[in-house]
Design a protein around this motif. Sequence first.
Motif, PDB file in Angstrom:
ATOM      1  N   VAL A   1       0.854  -1.185   0.000  1.00 34.71           N
ATOM      2  CA  VAL A   1       0.000   0.000   0.000  1.00 34.71           C
ATOM      3  C   VAL A   1       0.893   1.239   0.000  1.00 34.71           C
ATOM      4  CG1 VAL A   1      -1.711   1.288   1.356  1.00 34.71           C
ATOM      5  CG2 VAL A   1      -1.831  -1.207   1.252  1.00 34.71           C
ATOM      6  N   MET A   2       0.571   2.198  -0.845  1.00 37.68           N
ATOM      7  CA  MET A   2       1.291   3.481  -0.827  1.00 37.68           C
ATOM      8  C   MET A   2       0.318   4.567  -0.418  1.00 37.68           C
ATOM      9  SD  MET A   2       3.666   3.869  -4.115  1.00 37.68           S
ATOM     10  CE  MET A   2       4.944   2.691  -4.482  1.00 37.68           C
ATOM     11  N   LEU A   3       0.747   5.403   0.516  1.00 39.82           N
ATOM     12  CA  LEU A   3      -0.097   6.516   0.952  1.00 39.82           C
ATOM     13  C   LEU A   3       0.335   7.780   0.246  1.00 39.82           C
ATOM     14  CD1 LEU A   3      -0.153   5.818   4.800  1.00 39.82           C
ATOM     15  CD2 LEU A   3      -1.769   5.049   3.050  1.00 39.82           C
ATOM     16  N   SER A   4      -0.634   8.487  -0.304  1.00 39.84           N
ATOM     17  CA  SER A   4      -0.336   9.686  -1.060  1.00 39.84           C
ATOM     18  C   SER A   4      -1.281  10.809  -0.637  1.00 39.84           C
ATOM     19  CB  SER A   4      -0.498   9.337  -2.535  1.00 39.84           C
ATOM     20  OG  SER A   4      -0.198  10.433  -3.333  1.00 39.84           O
ATOM     21  N   GLY A   5      -1.113  12.001  -1.212  1.00 37.10           N
ATOM     22  CA  GLY A   5      -1.963  13.138  -0.853  1.00 37.10           C
ATOM     23  C   GLY A   5      -1.483  13.760   0.455  1.00 37.10           C
ATOM     24  N   GLY A   6      -2.013  14.915   0.789  1.00 34.34           N
ATOM     25  CA  GLY A   6      -1.595  15.616   2.005  1.00 34.34           C
ATOM     26  C   GLY A   6      -1.779  14.757   3.250  1.00 34.34           C
ATOM     27  N   GLY A   7      -2.828  13.927   3.270  1.00 31.36           N
ATOM     28  CA  GLY A   7      -3.125  13.085   4.428  1.00 31.36           C
ATOM     29  C   GLY A   7      -2.064  12.042   4.721  1.00 31.36           C
ATOM     30  N   ALA A   8      -1.203  11.750   3.740  1.00 35.17           N
ATOM     31  CA  ALA A   8      -0.125  10.782   3.956  1.00 35.17           C
ATOM     32  C   ALA A   8       0.920  11.337   4.917  1.00 35.17           C
ATOM     33  CB  ALA A   8       0.531  10.416   2.623  1.00 35.17           C
ATOM     34  N   ASN A   9       0.853  12.664   5.174  1.00 32.78           N
ATOM     35  CA  ASN A   9       1.819  13.290   6.095  1.00 32.78           C
ATOM     36  C   ASN A   9       1.428  13.156   7.562  1.00 32.78           C
ATOM     37  OD1 ASN A   9       3.546  14.344   4.029  1.00 32.78           O
ATOM     38  ND2 ASN A   9       1.913  15.821   3.582  1.00 32.78           N
ATOM     39  N   LEU A  10       0.267  12.591   7.831  1.00 29.86           N
ATOM     40  CA  LEU A  10      -0.173  12.407   9.218  1.00 29.86           C
ATOM     41  C   LEU A  10       0.856  11.549   9.960  1.00 29.86           C
ATOM     42  CD1 LEU A  10      -2.766  12.836  11.100  1.00 29.86           C
ATOM     43  CD2 LEU A  10      -3.318  10.472  10.499  1.00 29.86           C
ATOM     44  N   LEU A  11       1.430  12.111  11.023  1.00 27.23           N
ATOM     45  CA  LEU A  11       2.501  11.393  11.719  1.00 27.23           C
ATOM     46  C   LEU A  11       1.985  10.057  12.277  1.00 27.23           C
ATOM     47  CD1 LEU A  11       4.108  14.429  13.632  1.00 27.23           C
ATOM     48  CD2 LEU A  11       5.005  13.260  11.594  1.00 27.23           C
ATOM     49  N   GLY A  12       2.713   9.006  11.983  1.00 27.76           N
ATOM     50  CA  GLY A  12       2.373   7.687  12.519  1.00 27.76           C
ATOM     51  C   GLY A  12       1.388   6.904  11.669  1.00 27.76           C
ATOM     52  N   VAL A  13       0.934   7.484  10.559  1.00 32.31           N
ATOM     53  CA  VAL A  13      -0.126   6.818   9.799  1.00 32.31           C
ATOM     54  C   VAL A  13       0.354   5.548   9.088  1.00 32.31           C
ATOM     55  CG1 VAL A  13       0.100   8.187   7.669  1.00 32.31           C
ATOM     56  CG2 VAL A  13      -2.111   7.189   8.241  1.00 32.31           C
ATOM     57  N   GLU A  14       1.617   5.565   8.633  1.00 29.83           N
ATOM     58  CA  GLU A  14       2.115   4.379   7.916  1.00 29.83           C
ATOM     59  C   GLU A  14       2.110   3.150   8.818  1.00 29.83           C
ATOM     60  OE1 GLU A  14       6.002   5.216   5.680  1.00 29.83           O
ATOM     61  OE2 GLU A  14       5.342   7.137   6.512  1.00 29.83           O
ATOM     62  N   LYS A  15       2.627   3.356  10.031  1.00 27.98           N
ATOM     63  CA  LYS A  15       2.746   2.243  10.969  1.00 27.98           C
ATOM     64  C   LYS A  15       1.348   1.713  11.338  1.00 27.98           C
ATOM     65  CE  LYS A  15       5.086   1.170  15.221  1.00 27.98           C
ATOM     66  NZ  LYS A  15       5.526   1.753  16.481  1.00 27.98           N
ATOM     67  N   TYR A  16       0.456   2.665  11.609  1.00 31.90           N
ATOM     68  CA  TYR A  16      -0.896   2.260  12.003  1.00 31.90           C
ATOM     69  C   TYR A  16      -1.588   1.503  10.867  1.00 31.90           C
ATOM     70  CZ  TYR A  16      -5.665   2.402  13.711  1.00 31.90           C
ATOM     71  OH  TYR A  16      -6.922   2.037  14.122  1.00 31.90           O
ATOM     72  N   ALA A  17      -1.450   2.027   9.635  1.00 30.78           N
ATOM     73  CA  ALA A  17      -2.112   1.392   8.498  1.00 30.78           C
ATOM     74  C   ALA A  17      -1.534  -0.008   8.243  1.00 30.78           C
ATOM     75  CB  ALA A  17      -1.972   2.264   7.252  1.00 30.78           C
ATOM     76  N   ALA A  18      -0.223  -0.139   8.399  1.00 28.53           N
ATOM     77  CA  ALA A  18       0.418  -1.438   8.168  1.00 28.53           C
ATOM     78  C   ALA A  18      -0.127  -2.468   9.154  1.00 28.53           C
ATOM     79  CB  ALA A  18       1.930  -1.309   8.307  1.00 28.53           C
TER      80      ALA A  18
END
Length: 373
Positions: A310-327
């Motif tokens: 999964v790749m996160l894009s757009g301004g919302g991808a800058n939300l701190l900690g979002v990658e880890k939570y989504a994974a």
Amino acid sequence: MFGDFFKPGGLPVFRNFSRILPQGGILGVDIGTASIKAVELEAPSAQGMPRFRNYGILESYSHLDRLNTAIQTSGLKMLENETAELLKNLLHHLNPKFKNVVASIPSFSAFTSLLEMPALSGRELEQVMRYQAQVVVPLPLSEVVIDWTPVGEYTDEKGVKKQQVFLVSVPKETVAKYQSVFHQAGLTLKALEIEGLSLARVLTRGDPTETAVVDIGARSTSILVAENGLLKYSAQTDFAGASLTQAVSSGLGVSVRRAEELKKQKGLLGQGGEYGLSTLMLPFLDVILSEVRRVKDNYEKSYRGKIERVMLSGGGANLLGVEKYAAMQLGLPVMKADPWKQVEFSPEIAPVLAEVGSSLAVAIGLGMRQFSS
Ligand SMILES: Nc1ncnc2c1ncn2[C@@H]1O[C@H](COP(=O)(O)OP(=O)(O)OP(=O)(O)O)[C@@H](O)[C@H]1O
Ligand SMILES: [Mg+2]
């Protein structure tokens, strides 16, 4: 896509767009609900990559205060004159060298469909597509412009060669609005394409990994499936960055502007008293992620695919900690989109570019389109 439709003398539906020969450079312009972003790219010298020249982002905070003053809404009420004024303002600061534009249309203003059919080409494919479009496009064909791209081939259980073709149709009225906006701003609109196509190009070109791209904007989140630079599937939800801001604002009883600041500063990582921030946002993030799961399941069931990351894009991808939570929630590798892999730039500006990469992904993909074979 849709470039042909700007030629005088009518709308040659079902003609493949022949690319404009890249001369000098191009402006990729992404008009979102909360911002306009432009990236200027220069033609590559030989076989190289396009060269980054400049970028501009004009953010409008008014969408936070009043719902109907967003630059555009999912009902596609793009306010032509206001948008042209904002664009002029952006151009004033950007001072672009090139006046030719490729612009994006939000996926929600287009109808897209992945069709499966026998492996045909040329005239035969055109005839089949004309028939298929009549069946699947929800508007009369006289009111829309249509384009399509073959995106994959496979052999079915009976050993018959089949292909997948991605069909896009956009109301003519929408195309006319965009033409007017760019004309008012003194630019020449050379082509329009849905933003999913630009994202697929810039984020997955040259990479055969089947990828779900989650573009978290202000007002809507687009979820796409892409591989090798090609868009295969596209879906959308209205839960996005503004939903998180709204949750913080009502949860903490602070203004939306303050909530927006807090969201950007702390993200999901707030500690102690700020811990409440992530508690407020997570239910909305969970809605977005369950939509991603639904898209993954649908796609895998219907099109024999297997989404691997999964790749996160757009301004919302800058939300701190979002990658880890989504994974953690999705059980898949999750990374932030990096569109800069596809363009050349001076190494000293790399840190600045890294910060805005996920926000500019669509605009960069639009520019790249002109230099693609
Ligand atoms: N550092 C950050 N942390 C969390 N959210 C952020 C951050 N930076 C930007 N955002 C959010 O990203 C959203 C804007 O994203 P983007 O610029 O991609 O939107 P847009 O393209 O204008 O909107 P849309 O795609 O819905 O039309 C806003 O909700 C904003 O709050
Ligand atoms: Mg956007």
